[in-house]
Design an enzyme around this catalytic site. Structure first.
Site, mmCIF file in Angstrom:
data_model
loop_
_atom_site.group_PDB
_atom_site.id
_atom_site.type_symbol
_atom_site.label_atom_id
_atom_site.label_comp_id
_atom_site.label_asym_id
_atom_site.label_seq_id
_atom_site.Cartn_x
_atom_site.Cartn_y
_atom_site.Cartn_z
ATOM 1 C CG ASP A 1 20.472 44.371 -1.792
ATOM 2 O OD1 ASP A 1 19.685 45.060 -2.511
ATOM 3 O OD2 ASP A 1 20.303 43.578 -1.260
ATOM 4 C CD GLU B 1 23.246 40.631 0.392
ATOM 5 O OE1 GLU B 1 23.173 40.202 0.853
ATOM 6 O OE2 GLU B 1 21.855 41.701 -0.430
ATOM 7 C CB SER C 1 17.114 35.428 2.144
ATOM 8 O OG SER C 1 17.434 36.950 2.814
ATOM 9 C CE LYS D 1 20.786 38.049 1.524
ATOM 10 N NZ LYS D 1 19.690 39.346 0.636
ATOM 11 C CG ASP E 1 21.647 41.310 3.406
ATOM 12 O OD1 ASP E 1 22.390 42.495 3.938
ATOM 13 O OD2 ASP E 1 20.753 41.026 2.648
ATOM 14 C CE LYS F 1 17.338 42.441 -3.061
ATOM 15 N NZ LYS F 1 17.282 43.166 -1.760
ATOM 16 N N GLY G 1 16.401 38.881 -3.789
ATOM 17 C CA GLY G 1 14.605 39.056 -3.800
ATOM 18 C C GLY G 1 14.106 39.685 -3.051
ATOM 19 C CE LYS H 1 17.715 39.970 5.095
ATOM 20 N NZ LYS H 1 18.515 41.023 4.308
HETATM 21 O O1 OSB Z 1 18.454 42.354 1.265
HETATM 22 O O2 OSB Z 1 18.004 41.165 0.647
HETATM 23 C C1 OSB Z 1 17.120 41.756 0.995
HETATM 24 C C2 OSB Z 1 14.027 41.510 1.262
HETATM 25 C C3 OSB Z 1 13.166 42.130 1.318
HETATM 26 C C4 OSB Z 1 14.767 43.239 2.089
HETATM 27 C C5 OSB Z 1 16.109 42.853 1.351
HETATM 28 C C6 OSB Z 1 16.040 42.268 1.173
HETATM 29 C C7 OSB Z 1 14.805 40.910 1.045
HETATM 30 C C8 OSB Z 1 16.231 39.779 1.391
HETATM 31 C C9 OSB Z 1 14.905 38.919 0.886
HETATM 32 O O3 OSB Z 1 16.818 39.119 2.224
HETATM 33 C C10 OSB Z 1 15.361 37.884 -0.109
HETATM 34 C C11 OSB Z 1 13.783 37.169 -0.863
HETATM 35 O O4 OSB Z 1 13.194 37.186 -1.285
HETATM 36 O O5 OSB Z 1 14.161 35.594 0.278
HETATM 37 MG MG MG Z 2 20.300 42.722 1.043
#
Ligand code: OSB
Ligand code: MG
Length: 387
Positions: free
Chosen positions: A250, A225, A145, A171, A198, A274, A302, A173
């Protein structure tokens, strides 16, 4: 297996809480905020026979992803959840959630304690956590991510680095203003890359968002996402009807009811599972089972876990319904030095599942925990001598 721990009552007689802080090797920015370090709570449980287990509360420090934060988790554990567990007898970790069910919500806090009980149970049984959960895979496909970067060039460099390391999917953001342009740039530089985005709830339903999301729909993404608010399942349903790209949820899915409703509505075609968001490994496994019955592919999300929570993610991701690469990456993606040995590591785009080691399969290195420690608290059962 040396004996069947499932038949013997377990009661936790001591719980240690450790609030620990690690610096991120690379700042991480989402639609809601940017972070340079992570503070999680590690939970150690001990039973009267000297058995121990570890869990991790992977809650963000601030309440921008969910309602909880690291301070509420600490308070809830101390005042309600640990006392409830210390009074309880259980034979299987699946029952631990029931002992905490009087407390509404607060799933991140619950997840850390419940995870420690799974680890304790698996170690007592002499089996890996993956086996205790009913996992099947010997390796799980790893994805990353990637946060919002200051420039598209920096994003391309970051994608390039992780693709070179062998990660199976990336992924990105996104948020309004950082969406079509960077994603299109990544797609044109990496035409074969398994790519998804995401938004962490950052878009408002309406024509403007729809036009952005329709442009993303043409970029060959594996999924989009959580574009809209967690509670707005209807907006996600309408969007899923308007797009070819699968919508993944999510934040919207926190329990069996929200999952059943989302699936009944057709609000998504993919689910991010998660452990933390759902309140533990038991609920995560139950959601996996539900999605599998309905033919909905899932992947393991995660929360920047340290080694303990990361090892739990690897174990749950070994279940057969996890058919898509998740946000399960090596801990070196986030931390220069993690708290566990051996480190959770990705090799050739996969993380091996430690079937040959009991419990989580990764041990806390106490000197490292010491270095990272902010605050600690020990709680014991009135009835028992501390282990
Ligand atoms: O939306 O998946 C998410 C990290 C913090 C809060 C929300 C998210 C995330 C990540 C990181 O996308 C995922 C990871 O731990 O690598
Ligand atoms: Mg997410």
């Amino acid at each position: 297996m040396s004996f069947d721990a499932g038949d013997r009552a377990i009661s936790v007689v001591r719980v240690d809480l450790y609030r620990a802080r690690l610096e991120l090797v690379h700042e991480f920015e989402t639609s809601s905020h940017r972070k340079g370090h992570i503070e999680h709570i590690l939970v150690r449980v001990a039973d009267a026979d000297g058995g121990t287990g570890w869990g991790e509360v992977a809650c963000p420090s601030d309440p921008y992803y969910c309602e909880e934060n690291v301070d509420t988790c600490w308070l809830m554990l101390k005042r309600y959840l640990v006392p409830a567990l210390l009074d309880a007898a259980w034979t299987h970790p699946q029952q631990v959630g029931e002992h905490m069910s009087r407390v509404r919500g607060n799933r991140f806090a619950k997840a850390g304690l419940e995870m420690a009980c799974w680890d304790l149970h698996a170690r007592r049984a002499g089996i890996s956590l993956a086996e205790a959960l009913g996992g099947t895979a010997s390796r799980v496909p790893a994805g990353v991510s990637l946060g919002i970067e200051p420039t598209v060039e920096r994003l391309l460099e970051t994608v390039e680095r992780h693709a070179r390391q062998g990660y199976r999917r990336v992924k990105l953001k996104i948020r309004p203003g950082w969406d079509v342009e960077p994603v299109r740039a990544v797609r044109s530089h990496f035409p074969q890359l398994a790519l998804q985005v995401d938004a962490n709830c950052a878009y408002r339903p309406g024509e403007e968002s729809l036009s952005v999301l329709r442009r993303l729909d043409r970029l060959g993404l594996s999924m989009i996402e959580q574009p809209f608010a967690a509670g707005d399942l209807l907006a996600h349903r309408d969007l899923q009807r308007a797009l070819d790209t699968p919508v993944c949820l999510d934040e919207s899915i926190v329990d069996a009811d929200s999952a059943a409703l989302a699936l009944a509505l057709g609000a998504c075609r993919v689910v991010n599972i998660k452990v933390s968001r759902l309140g533990g490994l038991g609920p995560a496994r139950a959601l996996h089972d539900l999605c599998r019955e309905r033919g909905i592919p899932v992947w393991c999300g995660g929360m920047h876990e340290f080694g303990i929570g990361r090892a739990a993610n690897v174990a749950i991701a070994s279940l057969p319904g996890f058919t898509l690469p998740g946000d399960v990456s090596g801990s070196d993606k986030y931390y220069a030095r993690d708290l566990v040995q051996p480190p959770v590591a990705a090799h050739g785009g996969e993380v091996p599942v430690p079937w040959d080691r009991p419990g989580l399969g990764h041990e806390i290195v106490s000197e490292r925990l010491e270095e990272a420690l902010m605050l600690t608290e020990t709680m014991t059962a009135r009835s028992a001598a501390p282990a």
